[in-house]
Scaffold this motif. Sequence first.
Motif, PDB file in Angstrom:
ATOM      1  N   LEU A  14      24.350  17.648  55.837  1.00 27.74           N
ATOM      2  CA  LEU A  14      25.423  17.666  56.838  1.00 27.74           C
ATOM      3  C   LEU A  14      25.279  16.515  57.837  1.00 27.74           C
ATOM      4  O   LEU A  14      26.282  15.945  58.273  1.00 27.74           O
ATOM      5  CB  LEU A  14      25.472  19.005  57.567  1.00 27.74           C
ATOM      6  CG  LEU A  14      26.108  20.149  56.804  1.00 27.74           C
ATOM      7  CD1 LEU A  14      26.029  21.445  57.610  1.00 27.74           C
ATOM      8  CD2 LEU A  14      27.543  19.844  56.438  1.00 27.74           C
ATOM      9  N   ALA A  15      24.054  16.158  58.182  1.00 27.90           N
ATOM     10  CA  ALA A  15      23.846  15.023  59.089  1.00 27.90           C
ATOM     11  C   ALA A  15      24.284  13.730  58.407  1.00 27.90           C
ATOM     12  O   ALA A  15      24.919  12.872  59.037  1.00 27.90           O
ATOM     13  CB  ALA A  15      22.382  14.937  59.508  1.00 27.90           C
ATOM     14  N   THR A 108      21.765  29.154  57.339  1.00 25.51           N
ATOM     15  CA  THR A 108      23.222  29.020  57.424  1.00 25.51           C
ATOM     16  C   THR A 108      23.901  30.329  57.759  1.00 25.51           C
ATOM     17  O   THR A 108      25.114  30.441  57.696  1.00 25.51           O
ATOM     18  CB  THR A 108      23.783  28.484  56.092  1.00 25.51           C
ATOM     19  OG1 THR A 108      23.392  29.374  55.050  1.00 25.51           O
ATOM     20  CG2 THR A 108      23.300  27.084  55.806  1.00 25.51           C
ATOM     21  N   SER A 109      23.111  31.335  58.131  1.00 28.87           N
ATOM     22  CA  SER A 109      23.711  32.637  58.412  1.00 28.87           C
ATOM     23  C   SER A 109      24.387  32.678  59.779  1.00 28.87           C
ATOM     24  O   SER A 109      25.216  33.530  60.034  1.00 28.87           O
ATOM     25  CB  SER A 109      22.640  33.732  58.320  1.00 28.87           C
ATOM     26  OG  SER A 109      21.619  33.476  59.260  1.00 28.87           O
ATOM     27  N   THR A 110      24.044  31.756  60.661  1.00 29.13           N
ATOM     28  CA  THR A 110      24.693  31.734  61.970  1.00 29.13           C
ATOM     29  C   THR A 110      25.826  30.726  61.951  1.00 29.13           C
ATOM     30  O   THR A 110      25.877  29.843  61.107  1.00 29.13           O
ATOM     31  CB  THR A 110      23.686  31.349  63.079  1.00 29.13           C
ATOM     32  OG1 THR A 110      23.160  30.054  62.790  1.00 29.13           O
ATOM     33  CG2 THR A 110      22.564  32.347  63.189  1.00 29.13           C
ATOM     34  N   LEU A 111      26.732  30.866  62.896  1.00 29.33           N
ATOM     35  CA  LEU A 111      27.886  29.980  62.965  1.00 29.33           C
ATOM     36  C   LEU A 111      27.472  28.535  63.192  1.00 29.33           C
ATOM     37  O   LEU A 111      27.984  27.621  62.568  1.00 29.33           O
ATOM     38  CB  LEU A 111      28.823  30.450  64.087  1.00 29.33           C
ATOM     39  CG  LEU A 111      30.110  29.669  64.265  1.00 29.33           C
ATOM     40  CD1 LEU A 111      30.947  29.723  63.000  1.00 29.33           C
ATOM     41  CD2 LEU A 111      30.898  30.210  65.437  1.00 29.33           C
ATOM     42  N   LEU A 112      26.510  28.313  64.101  1.00 24.08           N
ATOM     43  CA  LEU A 112      26.012  26.976  64.410  1.00 24.08           C
ATOM     44  C   LEU A 112      24.498  27.014  64.483  1.00 24.08           C
ATOM     45  O   LEU A 112      23.911  28.006  64.918  1.00 24.08           O
ATOM     46  CB  LEU A 112      26.552  26.486  65.759  1.00 24.08           C
ATOM     47  CG  LEU A 112      28.048  26.295  65.882  1.00 24.08           C
ATOM     48  CD1 LEU A 112      28.415  25.993  67.322  1.00 24.08           C
ATOM     49  CD2 LEU A 112      28.536  25.185  64.974  1.00 24.08           C
ATOM     50  N   GLY A 113      23.860  25.902  64.126  1.00 28.06           N
ATOM     51  CA  GLY A 113      22.414  25.803  64.264  1.00 28.06           C
ATOM     52  C   GLY A 113      22.017  25.698  65.730  1.00 28.06           C
ATOM     53  O   GLY A 113      22.833  25.372  66.595  1.00 28.06           O
ATOM     54  N   ILE A 130      30.700  18.548  61.904  1.00 31.48           N
ATOM     55  CA  ILE A 130      30.987  18.397  60.481  1.00 31.48           C
ATOM     56  C   ILE A 130      30.319  19.524  59.723  1.00 31.48           C
ATOM     57  O   ILE A 130      29.145  19.802  59.929  1.00 31.48           O
ATOM     58  CB  ILE A 130      30.469  17.032  59.964  1.00 31.48           C
ATOM     59  CG1 ILE A 130      31.086  15.882  60.743  1.00 31.48           C
ATOM     60  CG2 ILE A 130      30.708  16.894  58.470  1.00 31.48           C
ATOM     61  CD1 ILE A 130      32.579  15.735  60.633  1.00 31.48           C
ATOM     62  N   LYS A 131      31.106  20.168  58.853  1.00 28.91           N
ATOM     63  CA  LYS A 131      30.506  21.221  58.010  1.00 28.91           C
ATOM     64  C   LYS A 131      30.811  20.985  56.555  1.00 28.91           C
ATOM     65  O   LYS A 131      31.592  20.166  56.197  1.00 28.91           O
ATOM     66  CB  LYS A 131      30.955  22.601  58.445  1.00 28.91           C
ATOM     67  CG  LYS A 131      32.425  22.890  58.228  1.00 28.91           C
ATOM     68  CD  LYS A 131      32.701  24.315  58.598  1.00 28.91           C
ATOM     69  CE  LYS A 131      33.901  24.783  57.807  1.00 28.91           C
ATOM     70  NZ  LYS A 131      34.064  26.170  57.782  1.00 28.91           N
TER      71      LYS A 131
END
Length: 131
Positions: A14-15, A108-113, A130-131
């Motif tokens: 993603l980065a 990836t279980s949370t909405l955002l890291g 970006i996702k």
Amino acid sequence: MFEKILVPTDGSKLAEKAGFEAVKLAKKTGGKVIVTHIIDQGSTRPYDELESEAQQYIKTIVDYAVENDVECESQIIYGSPKYDLMTLTRKSEADSIMLGTHGKTGITSTLLGSFTQNVLKNIKLPIILIK
């Protein structure tokens, strides 16, 4: 806006995608991309190994910028990703940030890291996720 886009990278897909999207946006706006990696001072791995990895993460995005005729800077620092990104943002005079919603941890279980949440909470610039 989008004259100086800061892209923090940790080597995650993603980065990398955020870096590529930042280059595309900079090309459209005539802007510049600043790719950065903060080597976590809390890491127990050898510094040379971490620096080599950081250079590779950055090189991928810089090479893409060069291929697309977009001005690009890069920087690697040793510090705290949570706190030093604010300093890097100020010193680079970035006017926006583009980053992935999740980093290399693979959670990836949370909405955002947690890093992304920290950026959203503490940096008062336009931020593109970006996702």
